[in-house]
Design an enzyme around this catalytic site. Sequence first.
Site, short mmCIF file in Angstrom:
data_model
loop_
_atom_site.label_atom_id
_atom_site.label_comp_id
_atom_site.label_asym_id
_atom_site.label_seq_id
_atom_site.Cartn_x
_atom_site.Cartn_y
_atom_site.Cartn_z
N TRP A 5 0.71 -1.20 0.10
CA TRP A 5 -0.11 -0.07 0.01
C TRP A 5 0.86 1.22 -0.12
O TRP A 5 2.00 1.32 0.78
CB TRP A 5 -1.03 0.17 1.36
CG TRP A 5 -1.69 1.26 1.28
CD1 TRP A 5 -2.81 1.38 0.62
CD2 TRP A 5 -1.58 2.43 2.17
NE1 TRP A 5 -3.26 2.87 0.88
CE2 TRP A 5 -2.49 3.28 1.80
CE3 TRP A 5 -0.46 2.76 3.05
CZ2 TRP A 5 -2.63 4.47 2.47
CZ3 TRP A 5 -0.68 4.00 3.86
CH2 TRP A 5 -1.53 4.68 3.26
N ASP B 187 -15.86 9.02 -0.29
CA ASP B 187 -16.45 8.08 0.84
C ASP B 187 -17.14 9.06 2.05
O ASP B 187 -16.60 10.09 2.29
CB ASP B 187 -15.12 7.41 1.67
CG ASP B 187 -15.80 6.31 2.48
OD1 ASP B 187 -16.75 6.21 2.79
OD2 ASP B 187 -14.86 5.69 3.03
N ARG C 246 -9.36 -2.65 8.41
CA ARG C 246 -10.17 -1.27 8.10
C ARG C 246 -11.21 -1.56 8.86
O ARG C 246 -12.62 -1.17 8.42
CB ARG C 246 -10.44 -0.88 7.00
CG ARG C 246 -10.22 0.85 6.79
CD ARG C 246 -10.73 1.23 5.45
NE ARG C 246 -10.42 2.77 5.48
CZ ARG C 246 -11.21 3.62 4.43
NH1 ARG C 246 -12.11 3.20 3.67
NH2 ARG C 246 -10.85 4.83 4.57
N TRP D 197 -15.06 3.14 -7.87
CA TRP D 197 -15.60 1.80 -7.23
C TRP D 197 -14.29 1.44 -6.40
O TRP D 197 -13.35 0.89 -7.09
CB TRP D 197 -15.66 0.83 -8.42
CG TRP D 197 -16.08 -0.44 -7.69
CD1 TRP D 197 -15.17 -1.44 -7.10
CD2 TRP D 197 -17.31 -1.31 -8.10
NE1 TRP D 197 -16.18 -2.57 -6.77
CE2 TRP D 197 -17.18 -2.60 -7.50
CE3 TRP D 197 -18.49 -0.99 -8.85
CZ2 TRP D 197 -18.28 -3.59 -7.74
CZ3 TRP D 197 -19.39 -2.07 -9.03
CH2 TRP D 197 -19.27 -3.32 -8.34
N ASP D 198 -14.30 1.43 -4.99
CA ASP D 198 -13.30 1.12 -4.30
C ASP D 198 -13.28 -0.33 -3.73
O ASP D 198 -14.40 -1.08 -3.75
CB ASP D 198 -13.37 2.15 -3.03
CG ASP D 198 -11.88 2.47 -2.49
OD1 ASP D 198 -10.99 1.77 -2.79
OD2 ASP D 198 -11.84 3.28 -1.71
N ASN E 32 -11.26 -1.95 -0.15
CA ASN E 32 -10.31 -1.55 0.89
C ASN E 32 -9.83 -2.52 1.76
O ASN E 32 -9.42 -2.36 3.05
CB ASN E 32 -10.82 -0.18 1.61
CG ASN E 32 -10.53 0.96 0.88
OD1 ASN E 32 -9.42 1.15 0.55
ND2 ASN E 32 -11.64 1.50 0.44
N CYS F 196 -10.54 1.39 -8.09
CA CYS F 196 -9.63 1.75 -6.90
C CYS F 196 -9.71 0.43 -5.93
O CYS F 196 -10.66 0.04 -5.91
CB CYS F 196 -10.16 3.02 -6.58
SG CYS F 196 -9.53 3.42 -4.81
N ASP G 53 -2.68 5.74 -3.28
CA ASP G 53 -3.12 6.63 -2.21
C ASP G 53 -1.97 7.90 -1.85
O ASP G 53 -1.98 8.44 -1.17
CB ASP G 53 -3.63 6.11 -0.82
CG ASP G 53 -5.14 5.60 -0.95
OD1 ASP G 53 -5.76 6.27 -1.92
OD2 ASP G 53 -5.34 4.62 -0.03
C1 DGJ Z 1 -9.06 4.39 -0.50
C2 DGJ Z 1 -8.84 4.96 -1.67
O1 DGJ Z 1 -7.84 4.77 -2.17
C3 DGJ Z 1 -9.03 6.53 -1.41
O2 DGJ Z 1 -8.81 7.33 -2.48
C4 DGJ Z 1 -10.51 6.78 -0.45
O3 DGJ Z 1 -11.35 6.72 -1.66
C5 DGJ Z 1 -10.66 5.99 0.77
N1 DGJ Z 1 -10.41 4.42 0.22
C6 DGJ Z 1 -11.95 6.35 0.89
O4 DGJ Z 1 -12.25 5.52 2.25
#
Ligand code: DGJ
Length: 747
Positions: A198, A366, A442, A476-477, A479, A525, A547
């Site tokens: 990351w 977000d 997260r 579209w994320d 995480n 994303c 990021d």
């Molecule tokens: C991770 C993404 O890479 C960021 O750009 C942002 O959208 C955050 N998540 C939001 O939670």
Amino acid sequence: MAITYNSQSRIFKLDTDHTTYLMGLTSEGYLGHIYYGPRMEHEAGTAPFRLPEFPSPSMLRREKIAFLAGFPFEYPTAGVGDYRESCLDVVGKDGAPGVELFFDSCSIEDGKPALEGLPASFAGDETAVKTLKIVLKDPVLGLRVTLLYSVFPAEDVITRSVLLENESPDALHVRRVLSMGMDMDNRDFEMMGLFGCWARERHPERISLHHGKQVLSSQRGVSSPQESPFMAILTPEATQTQGEVYGMSLVYSGNFEACADVSMYDSVRLVMGINPENFDWLLTPGSTFTAPEVVMTYSGSGLDRMTLSFHHFFRDHLIRNPYRGKLRPVLINNWEGTTFHFDEEKLYQIAKDAHGFGMDMFVMDDGWFGLRNDDDHGLGDWEVNENKLHGGLDALVRRVKALGMKFGIWIEPEMVNEDSDLYRAHPDWAIRLNGRDPSRGRNQLVLDVSRKEVRDHIMDQILKVFHGTSIDYVKWDMNRYLSDLESSSLPADRQGELSHRFVLGVYAMQQRLLDEMPGLLFENCSSGGARFDAGMLFYSPQIWTSDDTDAIERLKIQEGTAMVFPITTMGAHVSLCPNDQVGRTTPFETRANVALAGTFGYELVLSDLPDDERALIRKQIEHYHQFHMLNEEGDYYRLNSWSGDRLYDCWMVASPDKKEALVTYVQVLGRPNWRSTAIRLKGLDPDQLYTIRLVSGSVKKGPQHSSADQDMDKLFQTECRGDELMNIGLYIPALKDFESLLIHVYA
Ligand code: DGJ
């Protein structure tokens, strides 16, 4: 003919404009690899394999195992005596492993078939592309294996994938089904991968191959930032412009393996495909399984050529979005500026400010739904939070649109927080091991989108919100990685299918979004760039790269990403300094010059910027409008890498007609008492007279004397021939730390 099969010599020949790929059959019907490299006009002679040394089983039955251990199999199988990395491992009804494939038939067709449920390249012009299907069979298992090869002559690309069909009356367990194999003699090969994590995604890494297996892989459920589904095999002398390079990129967004296995005979076996770890697919009688596609290219002139072939191919044969080949809206995203802390007025002010500078689109990141006021709550509840967006989403969208801007929105459909109405109603929709406390990332769990009812519920909710207003762009994320792999909807003997079914579920959801919103600009994303792969490019023409928006960190990230993917697929934004990730302060011009390589935007609250920086924004947007199409359609060349000499980074893009080019130079480490550096340009017309103009330069006047203290514009108001620029070079004056130049060269 791009593909021929000589039924006398039993040799398959695949030709692109500059490369040839050869395979052949032994008398038993084993399919072997013969050659991949510079184009050859004639096919191989009568003895393409080393059979006299290790005679094949029909010649020497008692030493079959020696044959299997050395033969250059095109699609190697496990369990019968080839101990190298295999492509296929299947267990039959009696529970025993072992697969052996023999030639059955072949056909050559125009065009390129789609791969069911999977992203895959397309021919465009059906007559320009040919597909070879080679059918191999295991008569004991009743397994039919079709190897697919599509030849794209102009791009010097061959794509491969594999189709399994169970023709037996019994179920088979497929424990491994990779998409390609290739055996070559070792030429002191080196391996290049894209390593990271990351905020440090896709740093190029090159190692020498040694005996045994060298593996690049992901088991995280996404293609991952740790390794990328890309592998290049290079001869040791290979540089950007010389030496041999074999490039392979997998069109897939989940667990993968890419392996180079160097044998005792110093042959190298390359394989690539879905990671066999945690994979076990039940192939019921009559059913099929399709392995994702690999894009292969060979370059006899270094990495630049490999990169150009990939770029041309992905642009013309993979990216489908209507924004491909078009200017993208310059956006302002609120994430780094506000995180979760906003209401509709704050967002509107950001949009209004941005509009004042000429930006085209506002993106609400977000925090707009459910009880999403931090990252512990609300994922899964896709209803607008009207305590934050008073008056609802449509009211905000209308206000922003009344400014003349487009409106974009963020979603993370594959996830759920335990503190959400969705999880309270459907705890069994999360992927987790029965009886164990699941691992959280997260503070969220992964939804089991392999299940149609889960996919439908999430997409129904999201699309209801989108259809209630007018959305131009979606980010579209995703995480967190997958873990605790159990689906409450799969029987015990199908749990090994979950990771792949999850990826297929994501593809189905993204396809539904695009089907229901056809003109949408779509960006993928994943915690920054954890899912930057060719599979995602089939759905979105751009992907958030990282990021980490620090301009210097971005140099390595963008260098590695652009080694494979067209530069305008890289999401790149200007953000505030000191930078959030590394605390570094870089000149505002440098932040923009680096972001201008990708899809351009700003990720900050504009009123937080000092006046001298705000004063530059309009010009930067003009630069984007002037140069995006050159970046979009032009040929990208890497001129220097600061990760090599630690001093400066430099790349350029030349237009296909060679009439203009844009050169970006970033000084990472300045050198005291230094003179100018000559940069040899590439891809120009040697006879053309070019004008050289400085477009943007971040050059501080320092106490120390350097050429940078002179009037920069004057240094570049010159004319040069293409051959001078490519052989003598373009003189870049000495710059200080983090200063950069954007230079337009045009006829
Ligand atoms: C991770 C993404 O890479 C960021 O750009 C942002 O959208 C955050 N998540 C939001 O939670």
